[in-house]
Motif scaffolding. Sequence first.
Motif, PDB file in Angstrom:
ATOM      1  N   GLN A 146     -79.314 -37.737   3.272  1.00 39.89           N
ATOM      2  CA  GLN A 146     -78.175 -36.805   3.284  1.00 39.89           C
ATOM      3  C   GLN A 146     -78.448 -35.647   2.485  1.00 39.89           C
ATOM      4  O   GLN A 146     -78.001 -34.343   2.764  1.00 39.89           O
ATOM      5  N   HIS A 147     -79.397 -35.585   1.615  1.00 38.70           N
ATOM      6  CA  HIS A 147     -79.626 -34.440   0.424  1.00 38.70           C
ATOM      7  C   HIS A 147     -81.160 -34.223   0.425  1.00 38.70           C
ATOM      8  O   HIS A 147     -81.913 -35.274   0.517  1.00 38.70           O
ATOM      9  N   LYS A 173     -71.747 -39.210  -1.271  1.00 36.11           N
ATOM     10  CA  LYS A 173     -71.256 -39.266   0.062  1.00 36.11           C
ATOM     11  C   LYS A 173     -69.852 -38.951   0.210  1.00 36.11           C
ATOM     12  O   LYS A 173     -69.330 -38.319   1.087  1.00 36.11           O
ATOM     13  N   ARG A 174     -69.032 -39.177  -0.897  1.00 35.67           N
ATOM     14  CA  ARG A 174     -67.853 -38.784  -0.771  1.00 35.67           C
ATOM     15  C   ARG A 174     -67.315 -37.696  -1.301  1.00 35.67           C
ATOM     16  O   ARG A 174     -66.497 -36.886  -1.126  1.00 35.67           O
ATOM     17  N   LYS A 175     -68.059 -37.038  -2.488  1.00 34.94           N
ATOM     18  CA  LYS A 175     -67.748 -35.691  -2.751  1.00 34.94           C
ATOM     19  C   LYS A 175     -68.474 -34.625  -2.616  1.00 34.94           C
ATOM     20  O   LYS A 175     -68.063 -33.618  -2.524  1.00 34.94           O
ATOM     21  N   VAL A 176     -69.725 -34.733  -2.155  1.00 36.11           N
ATOM     22  CA  VAL A 176     -70.679 -33.548  -1.829  1.00 36.11           C
ATOM     23  C   VAL A 176     -70.901 -33.865  -0.202  1.00 36.11           C
ATOM     24  O   VAL A 176     -71.863 -34.546   0.157  1.00 36.11           O
ATOM     25  N   ASN A 177     -70.087 -33.006   0.385  1.00 37.87           N
ATOM     26  CA  ASN A 177     -70.340 -32.994   2.077  1.00 37.87           C
ATOM     27  C   ASN A 177     -71.451 -32.167   2.491  1.00 37.87           C
ATOM     28  O   ASN A 177     -71.854 -32.472   3.417  1.00 37.87           O
ATOM     29  N   GLN A 178     -71.493 -31.076   1.732  1.00 32.63           N
ATOM     30  CA  GLN A 178     -72.860 -30.317   2.334  1.00 32.63           C
ATOM     31  C   GLN A 178     -74.102 -30.657   1.774  1.00 32.63           C
ATOM     32  O   GLN A 178     -74.241 -31.029   0.583  1.00 32.63           O
ATOM     33  N   ARG A 179     -75.136 -30.322   2.641  1.00 34.11           N
ATOM     34  CA  ARG A 179     -76.403 -30.904   2.038  1.00 34.11           C
ATOM     35  C   ARG A 179     -76.944 -30.211   1.220  1.00 34.11           C
ATOM     36  O   ARG A 179     -76.967 -28.873   0.958  1.00 34.11           O
ATOM     37  N   SER A 180     -77.165 -30.735  -0.196  1.00 37.82           N
ATOM     38  CA  SER A 180     -77.587 -30.098  -1.410  1.00 37.82           C
ATOM     39  C   SER A 180     -78.835 -30.379  -1.824  1.00 37.82           C
ATOM     40  O   SER A 180     -79.362 -31.524  -1.264  1.00 37.82           O
ATOM     41  N   THR A 208     -72.430 -43.513  -3.678  1.00 45.08           N
ATOM     42  CA  THR A 208     -71.113 -43.497  -3.176  1.00 45.08           C
ATOM     43  C   THR A 208     -70.422 -42.532  -3.522  1.00 45.08           C
ATOM     44  O   THR A 208     -69.686 -41.702  -2.605  1.00 45.08           O
ATOM     45  N   TRP A 209     -70.728 -41.718  -4.812  1.00 50.50           N
ATOM     46  CA  TRP A 209     -69.997 -40.889  -5.287  1.00 50.50           C
ATOM     47  C   TRP A 209     -70.461 -39.429  -4.620  1.00 50.50           C
ATOM     48  O   TRP A 209     -69.618 -38.641  -3.962  1.00 50.50           O
TER      49      TRP A 209
END
Length: 445
Positions: free
Chosen positions: A366-367, A332-339, A329-330
């Motif tokens: 997502q990452h 998804k909410r805080k890291v918007n760019q693929r990392s 959840t964190w």
Amino acid sequence: MLKKFIQQLFLGYRLYAVLLGLSVIFLLSYWIAFLFPVGIILLWSLAFLLVLDTIILFRKQDALFAQRLLPEKFSNSDVNEVRLLLDNHLAIPITYTIIDEIPVQFQKRDFELKGELPSKEEITLVYQLIPLERGEYYFGDLHVFVQSKLGLVKRRLSFQRGQLVKVYPSFIQMQQYDFLANDTKRVDQGLKKIRRIGHTLEFEQIKEYSLGDDVRSINWKATAKAANLMVNQFQDEKSQPIYSILDMGRVMQMPFEGLSLLDYAINSCLAFSNIAIKKGDKAGVVTFSHTIHKSLAASNRKTHLLGILEMLYGLKTDYLDTDFGLLYTWLKRKVNQRSMVILFTNFEHQSALERQMPYLQAIAKQHLLVVVMFENTLLESVASEPSERISDVLMQTIAGKFLYDKRLMAKELNRHGIQTILTKPKDLSINTINKYLELKARGLI
């Protein structure tokens, strides 16, 4: 003044040996009469030498100067040097015994250094300490016991009442791996570097329009000058966010060779972040267990590494279960760019991995997720020992089963498209850095 004199005065072992000899002489004089006057003469001679030795050592207030020279900070799990400066102000050579009150974390109760120091000379002594815990270490008094050549009395001099040094994650290990960031000629066989073209922040060049190019990237000024359609070409931004996620739950408290798994992960995180920043990527750190403890946004500023070092300095495991759903959840909410997300954790049982697999798969969508797990070196040693009894065979079978399950878990993660590092704790830093360089060479980040 008298109180200070008494506190500094100690009798030497040589004095006790001489007194024992005199006692034997007086005892024998009961049967051999001529030994009694000999004993009296020797006793008065001893008293004279005792007074003389005391005057020699105590006539100067500053007979000796000593100083403990500590580095600004200690590096955890590495050899750290402590320097002691001794300066003899007396006109005679002395014999010294140094007792340094080392911090309680080292549990050294018999530490001492002995030697000789010529008159009016200065020397520097060095001893080494290997801390196994991060935190604040307090040094007590530095005591120096001084003797002359007579050795009948000692004078105790105390210096530097209390010094503090902080033990940080292994910055020495970080410096050892610096060369990997500068290895520009590194070539991995079988790896092909892919160059992706897209709409990101990093501009590459202006080129002629080709069929299939996005019309939204047409550069109208360049088109007017060239009298031909020209488009802006972009490439994937080179500064990719790299997040090190540290699991601070109970599974990371397991000790190996004096260090917990969390300490190994912290040392690796620091070394890896240093390489990532020097490679132009942005390094960030997140710590979590049942809650998100601390987070540091990804950045590639030169001063960012100091922020990571300070953040990692005081981390402790909290002995609670880890909530991977909270981590998903964190992110998804805080890291918007693929990392690239490197998750330092540990799974000892297949069932533990199965419970967290849905969250790991969701993060991997997502990452670029890399899960770091640890091999149990103690089980490996048990499995490789020769068996002499039935109980040994049973222990080896159980140890082999645990080792097999750990490799099976790594394959299960790979089957779901999750990169995995299964490593011995002592090899964690180099294996993590190599994995990062491999993924970067393959163009996956």
